[in-house]
Design an enzyme around this catalytic site. Structure first.
Site, short mmCIF file in Angstrom:
data_model
loop_
_atom_site.label_atom_id
_atom_site.label_comp_id
_atom_site.label_asym_id
_atom_site.label_seq_id
_atom_site.Cartn_x
_atom_site.Cartn_y
_atom_site.Cartn_z
N ARG A 70 0.60 -1.07 0.33
CA ARG A 70 0.01 -0.28 0.17
C ARG A 70 0.69 1.65 0.16
O ARG A 70 1.59 1.41 1.04
CB ARG A 70 -0.82 0.09 1.33
N GLY A 102 -8.95 1.31 -4.87
CA GLY A 102 -6.76 2.30 -5.25
C GLY A 102 -5.69 2.31 -5.97
O GLY A 102 -5.62 3.30 -6.24
N SER A 103 -5.76 1.06 -6.62
CA SER A 103 -4.70 0.57 -7.63
C SER A 103 -4.81 1.62 -9.13
O SER A 103 -4.62 1.91 -9.44
CB SER A 103 -4.68 -0.73 -8.06
N ASP A 126 -13.12 -7.49 -2.90
CA ASP A 126 -14.30 -6.90 -2.40
C ASP A 126 -15.17 -6.86 -3.43
O ASP A 126 -16.72 -7.22 -2.84
CB ASP A 126 -14.21 -6.09 -2.01
N ARG A 153 -20.07 -25.11 9.87
CA ARG A 153 -20.86 -26.13 10.28
C ARG A 153 -20.91 -27.51 10.38
O ARG A 153 -21.45 -27.37 11.31
CB ARG A 153 -21.61 -25.64 8.06
N ARG A 161 -24.65 -25.48 18.32
CA ARG A 161 -23.69 -24.13 18.60
C ARG A 161 -24.48 -22.93 17.56
O ARG A 161 -24.78 -23.08 16.62
CB ARG A 161 -22.32 -23.94 18.04
N GLY A 169 -14.02 -7.58 2.65
CA GLY A 169 -14.46 -6.77 2.39
C GLY A 169 -14.91 -5.44 2.02
O GLY A 169 -15.87 -4.69 1.09
N GLU A 221 -17.35 -7.27 7.23
CA GLU A 221 -16.60 -6.64 7.90
C GLU A 221 -16.55 -4.97 8.39
O GLU A 221 -16.41 -4.46 8.81
CB GLU A 221 -15.35 -6.90 7.86
N ARG A 242 -19.75 -18.82 19.72
CA ARG A 242 -18.60 -18.67 18.85
C ARG A 242 -17.89 -17.91 17.84
O ARG A 242 -18.91 -17.86 16.72
CB ARG A 242 -18.06 -20.16 18.63
O1 F6P Z 1 -9.04 -5.11 -0.38
C1 F6P Z 1 -9.02 -6.06 -0.08
C2 F6P Z 1 -8.47 -5.91 1.12
O2 F6P Z 1 -8.65 -7.68 1.64
C3 F6P Z 1 -10.38 -5.87 1.93
O3 F6P Z 1 -11.18 -6.98 2.20
C4 F6P Z 1 -9.40 -5.81 3.70
O4 F6P Z 1 -10.35 -5.24 4.11
C5 F6P Z 1 -8.71 -4.77 3.31
O5 F6P Z 1 -8.34 -5.62 1.62
C6 F6P Z 1 -7.37 -5.72 4.51
O6 F6P Z 1 -6.18 -4.92 3.69
P1 F6P Z 1 -4.64 -5.39 4.43
O7 F6P Z 1 -3.95 -6.43 3.45
O8 F6P Z 1 -3.60 -3.76 3.91
O9 F6P Z 1 -5.38 -5.11 5.89
#
Ligand code: F6P
Length: 317
Positions: A70, A102-103, A126, A153, A161, A169, A221, A242
């Site tokens: 990054r 980003g890229s 994502d 599962r 459970r 994502g 997430e 869990r």
């Molecule tokens: O964009 C792909 C991704 O795996 C996302 O799903 C996740 O939030 C992020 O990158 C994680 O980034 P890093 O690998 O920098 O922790």
């Protein structure tokens, strides 16, 4: 055009796309250089020559052979000038960027602000690139996550459970929805849809009263964390929970056939687009045919009908 460069992020199918780019370019009489570590390498001049042999036997490998990083510095004017100086010094006439938003934004900046020929190939787990149905890597990520979920599962069923499984994502719920549908899960919590925890707890209590034993709740997430949801469910139902956070296993693994074939098509098409002068956009598949989408023209196009998929999940669970 005599020489092109290729820059990548990592996910299933990226190596297959590099292979397709390199072999198509060589077949067209072009020289190819790989950019090491994404925009970091573009700015510092970390390039590696690639030929047909350099991409032998990588079609089934996860990650990227070019490494990635990054790099925020590229988004400054100085960073972009440094990158342009490096490509010009090497006689590179065009760039293929394989990655997510980003890229691709980096590629768009080079094309729009600096007039440098760039073609993008969407590749991200994502699946959040506007206007693109499927990015490379999405199918592999769904299958990797599904494999983990099927194993969870087994234990959820055996021990009767409740499991909360967190998937990646970023701000997009696509991956979570696919995994939940494919895994036959009872609930999915997404950034795009509000599902009150109280209603979920009530549903679990009613299910328990009717003899239902186990639940798998998928949480994207971008919506919440498995820890927070599990705590809220335990508090609201009095039942043990869990958690499993699938994390980066979702971005790795051998690419599926679907991702490899898409990588072959898009890698080939990206080189052809560069050579033909169709630049400043990305290539993607629409009904199995490659189309060129100029950067920034897709708006906020949604690929899937979240409400329908959610309805389907609830009817079938
Ligand atoms: O964009 C792909 C991704 O795996 C996302 O799903 C996740 O939030 C992020 O990158 C994680 O980034 P890093 O690998 O920098 O922790």
């Amino acid at each position: 055009m005599t020489k092109i460069a290729v820059l990548t992020r990592d996910c299933g199918g990226v190596n297959a796309a590099i292979r397709a780019v390199v072999r198509t370019a060589v077949a067209q009489g072009l020289l190819v250089e790989g950019v090491m570590r994404g925009y970091q390498g573009l700015m510092s001049g970390d390039f590696v020559p690639l030929d047909r042999r350099s991409v032998s036997n990588i079609i089934g490998l996860g990650g990227t052979i070019l490494k990635t990083a990054r790099e925020e510095a590229f988004f400054t004017t100085e960073g972009q000038q440094a990158a342009l100086a490096q490509v010009r010094a090497r006689g590179i006439d065009g760039l293929i960027v394989i990655g997510g938003n980003g890229s691709l934004t980096g590629g768009r900046i080079l094309a729009e602000r600096h007039g440098f020929p760039v073609v993008g190939i969407p590749a991200t787990i994502d699946n959040d690139v506007p206007g693109v149905d499927y990015a490379i890597g999405t199918d592999t990520a769904v299958n990797v996550a599904l494999d983990a979920l099927d194993k969870i599962r087994d234990t959820a069923t055996s021990l009767e459970r409740i499991f909360v499984v967190e998937v990646m994502g970023r701000k997009c719920g696509w991956l979570a929805m696919q995994v939940a549908l494919a895994g036959g899960c009872e609930e999915v919590l997404l950034p795009e849809k509000d599902v009150p925890i109280d209603a979920l707890c009530q549903e679990i209590k009613e299910g328990r009263a009717l003899g239902k034993a186990s639940w798998i709740i998928v949480v994207a997430e971008g919506c919440s964390t498995a820890v927070a949801v599990a705590a809220a469910v335990t508090a609201g139902t009095g039942l043990e929970t869990r958690i499993a956070v699938l994390g980066h296993i979702q971005r790795g693994g051998r690419p599926t056939a679907f991702d490899r074939i898409m990588a072959a098509r898009l890698g080939h098409a990206a080189v052809e687009a560069l050579v033909e002068g169709r630049t400043g956009g990305l290539v993607h598949l629409v009904r199995d045919r490659v189309e060129f989408l100029p950067f920034g023209t897709a708006g906020d196009v949604k690929r899937t009908d979240i409400e329908y998929d959610y309805h389907l999940l609830k009817v079938l669970s």
